[in-house]
Design a protein around this motif. Structure first.
Motif, PDB file in Angstrom:
ATOM      1  N   THR A   1      39.014  41.495  38.838  1.00 43.00           N
ATOM      2  CA  THR A   1      38.378  42.610  39.546  1.00 43.00           C
ATOM      3  C   THR A   1      38.254  43.872  38.709  1.00 43.00           C
ATOM      4  O   THR A   1      37.457  44.758  39.040  1.00 43.00           O
TER       5      THR A   1
ATOM      6  N   ALA B   1      40.694  55.812  38.987  1.00 44.29           N
ATOM      7  CA  ALA B   1      41.726  54.862  39.418  1.00 44.29           C
ATOM      8  C   ALA B   1      43.115  55.489  39.347  1.00 44.29           C
ATOM      9  O   ALA B   1      43.952  55.254  40.236  1.00 44.29           O
TER      10      ALA B   1
ATOM     11  N   GLU C   1      40.534  46.014  38.648  1.00 41.02           N
ATOM     12  CA  GLU C   1      41.303  47.017  39.381  1.00 41.02           C
ATOM     13  C   GLU C   1      42.656  47.261  38.717  1.00 41.02           C
ATOM     14  O   GLU C   1      43.319  46.319  38.284  1.00 41.02           O
TER      15      GLU C   1
END
Length: 358
Positions: A267, A214, A269
């Motif tokens: 999520t 990420a 994220e």
């Protein structure tokens, strides 16, 4: 003035005897004076160990550092960076002129240093030169971004104007004094309450394995989402070796990388991140990158992450009592976050660009 410009020879360590060690110590003292004059006393300080580490070869870019001598006096420096992974048609350079020189001597030296930067670019087959000089909030020349300016008669800028450089962008240098933020904890609580869909994840040093993919994506987004005006920077590609090299380089010489990221609860994220570089000594930490990706904007994450890092800084390294940061003058959303977080401008840097005719 008889100007002799030649490459710096690095010593193996800061205390090395002989010509290389002597030149390094002169260069370190010169660099500290130059930084104090440019940004303010104590705002950009490097120990000899940190300074030497910053000049070492790197897998991401080539660094050429040229010293200008007048007899045995070091009177000027130009540092030239050439990216090796992307933007490989560009060299980036910054001159440092001795304040002990007269205005006429500074103009003469700036011309000579600029010429050497162009020689390095031509020898490497690169057709674009980006030069960093003293800038201003407003000036006789306005950046093509529409924000910030510069004095075209300044000794650093004058040879660029003569060569047809365009002033593309101006960076604001800002400082936050933690002593001026007695309500820092309350601010952080309020910012967290305004972003209930997110949680913060934090680490010191290298990125943990679970976040490395990420973070590589976020660093790639940093190269496209942050304002660059008309500067010829290409989109960056971050693989695992590049992330590892970046983390090694910014922590060389004993520095520490402090990171906070905002993770969306639903999520998982990572929607943004903010980093501080903590020096080995001194009183000033350096804000490095801050990014909130476009899908995650509008929740106050930039403010939340910056405030969180300031609180952590106060707890982890209380002797670091201020933070300095650089932002594009047209990046009004991030500047608004900085101003609300307690940052105030102390200097400006102009980014000029020259492109060879094709």
């Amino acid at each position: 003035m008889q100007i002799d410009i030649r490459p710096m020879v690095l010593p193996a360590h800061p205390d090395e005897d002989g010509p290389a060690g002597d030149e390094f110590r002169l260069a370190h003292a010169y660099n500290e004076r130059s930084n104090a004059e440019r940004y303010g006393e104590g705002l950009y300080v490097n120990t000899p160990v940190e300074f030497l580490a910053s000049l070492q070869p790197n897998a991401d870019y080539r660094l050429d550092r040229l010293h200008a001598w007048d007899g045995d006096r070091l009177v000027g420096i130009i540092t030239v960076y050439s990216n090796l992974l992307d933007s490989t048609d560009v060299v980036e350079a910054q001159p440092e002129l001795s304040s002990e020189l007269s205005a006429a001597e500074q103009h003469e030296l700036a011309e000579a240093l600029t010429e050497r930067a162009h020689e390095l670019a031509a020898a490497a087959g690169r057709s674009t030169v980006i030069m960093s000089t003293v800038g201003a909030a407003e000036g006789a020349v306005t950046a093509t971004s529409g924000f910030g300016g510069a004095d075209p008669a300044h000794p650093e800028a004058a040879p660029l104007v003569r060569r047809g450089y365009a002033l593309e962008q101006v960076y604001r240098v800002s400082v936050a004094e933690l002593a001026d933020l007695p309500d820092l904890d309350a601010r952080l609580v309020a910012a967290a309450a305004g972003a209930p869909a997110y949680e913060l994840v934090r680490w010191i040093g290298g990125t943990p394995a679970e976040h490395r993919p990420a973070m590589r994506t976020l660093y790639e987004r940093m190269s496209t989402d942050a304002p660059i005006g008309n500067l010829a920077w290409e989109e960056e590609v971050w693989d695992e070796p590049r992330l590892a090299e970046f983390e090694r380089t910014v922590q060389a010489g004993g520095r520490t990388l402090l990171t906070v990221a905002a993770r969306e609860r639903s999520t998982g994220e990572l929607g943004g991140f903010s980093t501080l570089i903590l020096p080995l000594s001194g009183a000033t930490a350096r804000q490095h990158d801050t990014l909130v990706t476009k899908p995650h904007r509008g929740h106050g994450l930039g403010m939340l992450m910056k405030l969180d890092n300031l609180v952590r800084l106060r707890e982890l390294r209380p002797e670091l009592v201020r933070v300095v940061t650089w932002n594009a003058e047209e990046n009004r959303p991030m500047l608004a976050v900085n101003e609300a977080s307690g940052f105030a401008p102390v200097a400006y840097e102009a980014q000029w660009q020259w492109k060879a005719e094709r």
